[in-house]
Design an enzyme around this catalytic site. Structure first.
Site, PDB file in Angstrom:
ATOM      1  N   HIS A  43       0.853  -1.185   0.000  1.00 55.32           N
ATOM      2  CA  HIS A  43       0.000   0.000   0.000  1.00 55.32           C
ATOM      3  C   HIS A  43       0.892   1.239   0.000  1.00 55.32           C
ATOM      4  O   HIS A  43       1.162   1.827   1.047  1.00 55.32           O
ATOM      5  CB  HIS A  43      -0.905  -0.019   1.241  1.00 55.32           C
ATOM      6  CG  HIS A  43      -1.952   1.050   1.241  1.00 55.32           C
ATOM      7  ND1 HIS A  43      -3.183   0.884   1.847  1.00 55.32           N
ATOM      8  CD2 HIS A  43      -1.969   2.319   0.734  1.00 55.32           C
ATOM      9  CE1 HIS A  43      -3.896   1.989   1.708  1.00 55.32           C
ATOM     10  NE2 HIS A  43      -3.176   2.874   1.044  1.00 55.32           N
ATOM     11  N   GLU A  70      -2.687  -1.669  -3.209  1.00 56.20           N
ATOM     12  CA  GLU A  70      -3.850  -0.939  -2.741  1.00 56.20           C
ATOM     13  C   GLU A  70      -3.487   0.516  -2.472  1.00 56.20           C
ATOM     14  O   GLU A  70      -2.340   0.838  -2.151  1.00 56.20           O
ATOM     15  CB  GLU A  70      -4.443  -1.593  -1.487  1.00 56.20           C
ATOM     16  CG  GLU A  70      -3.507  -1.709  -0.310  1.00 56.20           C
ATOM     17  CD  GLU A  70      -4.147  -2.440   0.862  1.00 56.20           C
ATOM     18  OE1 GLU A  70      -5.034  -3.303   0.630  1.00 56.20           O
ATOM     19  OE2 GLU A  70      -3.775  -2.149   2.017  1.00 56.20           O
ATOM     20  N   HIS A 190      -8.168  -5.631   7.469  1.00 58.72           N
ATOM     21  CA  HIS A 190      -7.926  -4.599   8.473  1.00 58.72           C
ATOM     22  C   HIS A 190      -8.207  -5.171   9.862  1.00 58.72           C
ATOM     23  O   HIS A 190      -9.342  -5.473  10.207  1.00 58.72           O
ATOM     24  CB  HIS A 190      -8.755  -3.329   8.270  1.00 58.72           C
ATOM     25  CG  HIS A 190      -8.122  -2.128   8.918  1.00 58.72           C
ATOM     26  ND1 HIS A 190      -7.203  -1.325   8.270  1.00 58.72           N
ATOM     27  CD2 HIS A 190      -8.227  -1.623  10.163  1.00 58.72           C
ATOM     28  CE1 HIS A 190      -6.796  -0.366   9.084  1.00 58.72           C
ATOM     29  NE2 HIS A 190      -7.393  -0.533  10.254  1.00 58.72           N
TER      30      HIS A 190
END
Length: 240
Positions: A43, A70, A190
């Site tokens: 990310h 991401e 998450h």
């Protein structure tokens, strides 16, 4: 069977804290795959505080499983994804100064924008996933944007899990069912960890992939990276 994608951002955070190349992020990506990870997630953020754009370029040709990038689709991110052509791109609406992702897209409000982005990536053969909150309307909205999958933001699930796991999982089951009814795939990520992962998968066994980073690196400090990845894979296998 749900796949485990290991997010290696925290390894880059540790490297960046000291400078130099220790730990080696590219070696970590290779090692995670060797230890059983079925995907690698990165990310990159504009400030480069963990994974950097150059890391993405270096890691891309080394990954042999699935490479997932991401991030918020600002122009530099779009250019990076089109340049490196990962297997999957996950669109996350995080602010530039966000410590970590803290919520999903409003796929109704941002439908036109997300549709354009999904189309651009899919035209290059890149699977596109939209990060959403556990809301059936957001899953349905994402499907109308033309994405291949949604990724459920599981922070609220993890927060509530220790207090009432049945209540914690319910909105995620509802959103997951909506995604399935729309014909799109399902990812989750998450704050998933060794305590709450199995229950999530058992209740939503059609989850295609979970992306886990912070918890894996925390556990690896005590258990070692290879045993930690194996422990997470075991939790997934035992859910079926």
């Amino acid at each position: 069977m749900t796949k485990l994608s290991v997010n290696i951002n925290k390894i880059a955070t540790l490297r960046n804290a000291r400078g130099g190349n220790m730990p080696d992020v590219t070696k970590a990506a290779i090692d995670c795959e060797t230890f059983g990870a079925e995907g690698i997630t990165v990310h990159p953020r504009p400030d480069g505080r963990h994974i950097r754009y150059d890391d993405v370029r270096a890691i891309r040709p080394l990954v042999r499983t699935e490479f997932n990038i991401e991030g918020n689709p600002i122009q530099s991110f779009i250019d990076l994804v089109l340049e490196t052509a990962p297997d999957q791109v996950t669109l996350v609406p995080d602010a530039e100064n966000a410590i970590t992702s803290d919520g999903g897209w409003d796929t109704i409000k941002h439908r036109d924008f997300l549709t354009e982005i999904c189309s651009a990536f899919k035209s290059r053969g890149i699977r596109t996933s939209i990060f959403i909150n556990a809301d059936p309307a957001m899953a349905e909205g994402a499907a109308r944007c033309g994405c291949d999958r949604v990724e459920l933001y599981t922070g609220p699930y993890a927060e509530m899990y220790s207090h009432d796991r049945e209540a914690a999982i319910k909105p995620f089951m509802d959103a997951a069912k909506a995604a399935r009814e729309c014909g799109i795939g399902l990812n989750a990520g998450h704050d998933l960890n060794l305590d709450n992962l199995n229950f999530f998968i058992r209740n939503i066994p059609w989850t295609d992939e979970v992306s886990i980073g912070h918890a894996i690196i925390c556990d690896a400090l005590y258990m070692g990276l290879q045993p930690t990845i194996q422990a997470y894979l075991k939790e997934i296998r035992n859910a079926f």
